[in-house]
Design an enzyme around this catalytic site. Structure first.
Site, short mmCIF file in Angstrom:
data_model
loop_
_atom_site.label_atom_id
_atom_site.label_comp_id
_atom_site.label_asym_id
_atom_site.label_seq_id
_atom_site.Cartn_x
_atom_site.Cartn_y
_atom_site.Cartn_z
CE LYS A 70 -3.80 0.06 2.42
NZ LYS A 70 -4.78 0.17 3.53
CD GLU A 91 8.79 -7.29 6.57
OE1 GLU A 91 8.68 -7.60 7.77
OE2 GLU A 91 8.29 -6.24 6.08
N GLY A 135 -5.27 -4.40 5.16
CA GLY A 135 -4.48 -5.40 4.45
C GLY A 135 -5.09 -6.78 4.47
NE ARG A 136 -7.03 -7.64 10.57
CZ ARG A 136 -6.46 -6.49 10.95
NH1 ARG A 136 -5.33 -6.10 10.38
NH2 ARG A 136 -6.99 -5.75 11.90
CD GLU A 188 -2.35 -8.09 11.13
OE1 GLU A 188 -1.16 -8.48 11.14
OE2 GLU A 188 -2.93 -7.67 10.11
CG HIS A 216 -3.46 -40.21 10.91
ND1 HIS A 216 -3.47 -41.51 11.37
CD2 HIS A 216 -4.48 -40.11 10.02
CE1 HIS A 216 -4.44 -42.18 10.76
NE2 HIS A 216 -5.07 -41.35 9.94
CE LYS A 252 5.68 -4.43 10.16
NZ LYS A 252 4.69 -3.74 9.32
#
Length: 551
Positions: free
Chosen positions: A206, A212, A268-269, A354, A385, A513
């Protein structure tokens, strides 16, 4: 003690919990032959059975009283009408506008955002169409064969999850890649599979400053320009951006026409519905991306208009509140019985944790109750399992959501029947358990007697009474996937209303961060680490001392 915990609705639920805590679901089913009909609901092709919960006919009305006391309906309308309900950032929250298929006006600060939304969707559609049909080509005229999305968080998890879930619909002419990790191995191993002439890179950030994402983007740019015959001008043929920072994207080498806009009212999510979903449109085509939006819109309309008593997101949300706040359950398992939904669990981890992993209320006060659960899981039947032992006989209460398609894109009847047999059996076993009498009868039938039987007997008893929801959908297609995602989005929002937290900010990701920014220069040999605790200082020193040990 918070106002919520002092409310009459809360106190009545506490009393009710004590009254029914000892009830066993197998007895409730024996007493209520119509329990399935009473506690199930359909929305479109999504069917929810919530009968295998530790609830009676009185429980949900009391939970709905709590929902009304928390003004769930009012918060719902504030979101749909563009009020700035993200109070800590003074933003509207309008992912519902991104899939508003009715195209009815949705206002933010007196401006209808729908023309902007439609414009970006049209641009996404035109661009994806041109790439898919070969009109858009690389700098030397070759067709694009590989799409690489470079993003992190919602800019990665949402598109990656949808592309994986809809992989049967992905064009055979395109390979999809998703790079998020700052670990250089991730980008290096991805680039090793690519040719600069046929790769298209989407930089999804954005602000166009995310460390990153931009570190990985810079590495890709260097790799691209190091290839034979590539030039700065060639970048425009192989890089596009999803961002609000058009100037930074242009400086990177991306033309303004290839920057797809986002807005600050898209978290964002919640962004896969926006231009962040460009990889989805490229992978499955714009028609199917539109079907994804349509499925979400259908769930939006159900959530907005259905009364609480028949409202699927509200019911799921209040059942979660019931276990979290009145049974002290701290986690929830998401258990999809479909291989293509593997990343759905990871996606929900971010969306839920979040959003509601908060300890501060909207007014800045500390909350006095549990909030968002830890979300975890694995596709069935692998999970059976791996960790189902804990679900069946462990000491913690873990509410569970089981999800499965009724039909497959490519029928494999024998495999699918085995899968669904396990799917149905697990929810039954978790609910019923096995009594001492039943376990004894089974061991006796196996021929065990005396001391051997008695010594083995305790291990064969299952307490049962483990709550679960079952969600069935006709097929994992774009429309149903859109509805499922929206179902959980709204569930999470409803729970935030109950807990009085802002589920649309994420200040908790900032501290790490900031400290990483302080530490980064200290990892150079000539800069000492200062101002840290002795553990962090010692770890940095150990890293420096050993980093060249293998040279």
């Amino acid at each position: 003690m918070t106002a919520l915990m002092q409310s009459s609705a809360w106190n009545v639920l506490q009393t009710h919990q004590k009254e029914i805590a000892a009830l066993h679901m197998r007895d409730l089913f024996a007493q209520e032959p119509d329990r399935f009909e009473s506690f199930s609901l359909r929305c479109g092709e999504i069917f929810l059975d919530y009968s295998k919960n530790r609830i009676t006919a009185q429980t949900l009305p009391l939970l709905f009283d709590l929902a009304r006391a928390a003004d769930v309906e009012g918060w719902r309308e504030r979101m749909f009408t563009g009020e700035k309900i993200n109070t800590s950032e003074n933003r509207a929250v309008l992912h519902v506008a991104l899939r508003n298929m009715s195209n009815q006006p949705i206002m933010v600060d007196g401006v209808d955002v729908m023309p902007q939304v439609q414009d970006v969707l049209e641009r996404v559609g035109a661009f994806s169409h041109n790439v898919r049909n070969g009109t858009w080509r690389g700098f030397n005229g070759q067709r694009i064969t590989d799409i690489v999305n470079i993003g992190i968080g919602g800019s990665n998890l949402g598109p990656m999850m949808v592309c994986e879930a809809l992989s049967p619909y992905v064009s055979p002419d395109l390979k999809m890649h998703f790079v998020s990790n700052i670990d250089g191995t991730h980008i290096d191993e991805t680039l090793a599979k690519l040719s600069p002439e046929t790769a298209l890179f989407i930089i999804s950030s954005k602000t166009f400053t995310t460390q990153e994402t931009m570190t990985n983007a810079a590495a890709v740019r260097d790799w691209f320009l190091a290839a034979p015959q590539t030039t700065e001008a060639a970048i425009a043929h192989h890089f596009v951006a999803v961002s609000t920072n058009v100037e930074a994207a242009i400086e990177f080498g991306i033309t303004a026409d290839n920057v797809f806009e986002s807005w600050d009212w898209v978290g964002g999510r919640y962004s896969l519905w926006s231009a962040t979903g460009l990889p989805i449109a490229l992978a499955v085509g714009m028609d199917r991306f539109t079907e994804l939006l349509a499925g979400a819109h259908e769930m939006d309309q159900h959530y907005r208009t259905a009364p609480l008593e028949q409202n699927m997101p509200v019911i799921l949300a209040m059942l979660g509140v019931w276990y979290i706040n009145f049974f002290a359950a701290e986690s929830q398992a998401i258990l999809p019985y479909d291989h293509h939904l593997e990343h759905f669990i990871t996606y929900l981890q971010q969306t839920d944790m979040e959003s509601n992993g908060k300890s501060v209320a909207r007014d800045g006060a500390k909350v006095g109750h549990l909030t968002g659960p830890i979300i975890w899981g694995m596709p069935g039947s692998d999970g059976q399992h791996a960790f189902f032992q804990h679900l069946h006989q462990g000491t913690s209460l873990v509410p569970m959501d089981f999800l499965a398609p009724i039909n497959l894109f490519k029928p494999t009847d024998h495999h699918h029947r085995i899968l669904l047999a396990n799917f149905f059996a697990q929810t039954e076993a978790l609910m019923k358990g096995k009594t001492e009498q039943e376990a004894r009868a089974d061991l006796t039938a196996e021929g065990l007697r005396g001391e051997r039987l008695e010594s083995l007997l305790p291990y064969k008893i299952f307490a049962g009474n483990k709550p679960s929801n079952t969600i069935l959908f006709d097929q994992l297609d774009p429309k149903n996937l859109g509805a499922l995602i929206a179902l959980y989005e709204h569930k999470i929002f409803v729970q935030s209303n109950i807990w009085n937290v802002n589920c649309f900010d994420q200040w908790g990701v900032e501290l790490g961060k900031k400290l990483a920014g302080n530490i980064l220069p200290e990892l150079a040999d000539d800069i000492p680490a200062r101002g840290h605790d002795c553990s962090t200082t010692g770890l940095i020193a150990h890293y420096k001392a050993r980093r060249h040990a293998g040279d």
